[in-house]
Design an enzyme around this catalytic site. Sequence first.
Site, short mmCIF file in Angstrom:
data_model
loop_
_atom_site.label_atom_id
_atom_site.label_comp_id
_atom_site.label_asym_id
_atom_site.label_seq_id
_atom_site.Cartn_x
_atom_site.Cartn_y
_atom_site.Cartn_z
N LYS A 26 0.75 4.26 -2.91
CA LYS A 26 0.42 5.56 -2.81
C LYS A 26 1.57 6.41 -2.85
O LYS A 26 1.46 7.75 -3.41
CB LYS A 26 -0.22 5.53 -1.16
CG LYS A 26 -1.44 4.90 -1.05
CD LYS A 26 -2.47 5.54 -2.01
CE LYS A 26 -3.81 4.99 -1.56
NZ LYS A 26 -4.93 5.47 -2.57
N TYR A 53 0.93 -1.19 -0.05
CA TYR A 53 -0.06 -0.05 0.05
C TYR A 53 0.99 1.35 0.14
O TYR A 53 0.63 2.31 -0.66
CB TYR A 53 -0.92 -0.12 1.14
CG TYR A 53 -1.91 0.99 1.17
CD1 TYR A 53 -3.31 0.87 0.35
CD2 TYR A 53 -2.15 2.14 2.17
CE1 TYR A 53 -4.13 1.62 0.48
CE2 TYR A 53 -3.04 2.89 2.18
CZ TYR A 53 -4.02 2.84 1.31
OH TYR A 53 -5.09 3.79 1.52
#
Length: 242
Positions: free
Chosen positions: A157, A153
């Site tokens: 991002k 993640y």
Amino acid sequence: MKYALVTGGSRGIGKAIAHELASTGMPVVINYRSNDEAAQQTVGEISASGGRAELLKFDVADAAATEQALADWEDRHPEDHISVLVNNAGIRKDNLLIFMQNEEWEEVIRTPLNGFFFITRRLLKNMLTHRGGRIINIASLSGIKGLPGQTNYSAAKAALIGATKALAQEVAKRGITVNAIAPGFIDTDMTADLDKAELCKLVPMGRFGTPEEVAALAGFLAGERAGYITGQVIQVNGGLYT
């Protein structure tokens, strides 16, 4: 007529952003992948509040599905174009890297990052033609600070933040702004499995944020008054040190 498109807009932060944009009078296209009930509920709430919203179901991580869905929408709206794009769709599959499976890595990377690429590239041409537009990418504290158990993640991002800064420079002369919002701990379905009491101790304000607090910033960035703000990553995190 100018429309806004919010990916992953049926729940959580995306839903709040859809409500915020609709409240300004802009019709909103709500993208979602699978939860029909939540999507219909969101449209119903916006309509009940006097706003305009419609659904567009497709997987942003699927290039062909994205192309087809947007082409179909344009066929139904020959006089309209999407001038505000909010790339919000994303998923979490947390695990320590040593135990992380291929699919946990690939799916978490694919949805926010490939999704950003497929849909932004597709809509950018019209924004350039109309010499204006707003692209708002929903990043994360995880992409700035890095969080253990979220290597996938955090990578997705962080890459989205880099893409934001690069694209902003490519399209600025045509009046298109590209910014990222990096929420901290926000009270949504995506954070329901976290230890809220312990994490609140890390936040100077002592609480999780609300989706509406993130949406308020998205609403500002989508508006005319934000026309000279581009290439920025703005955190909404209650003062959490990064």
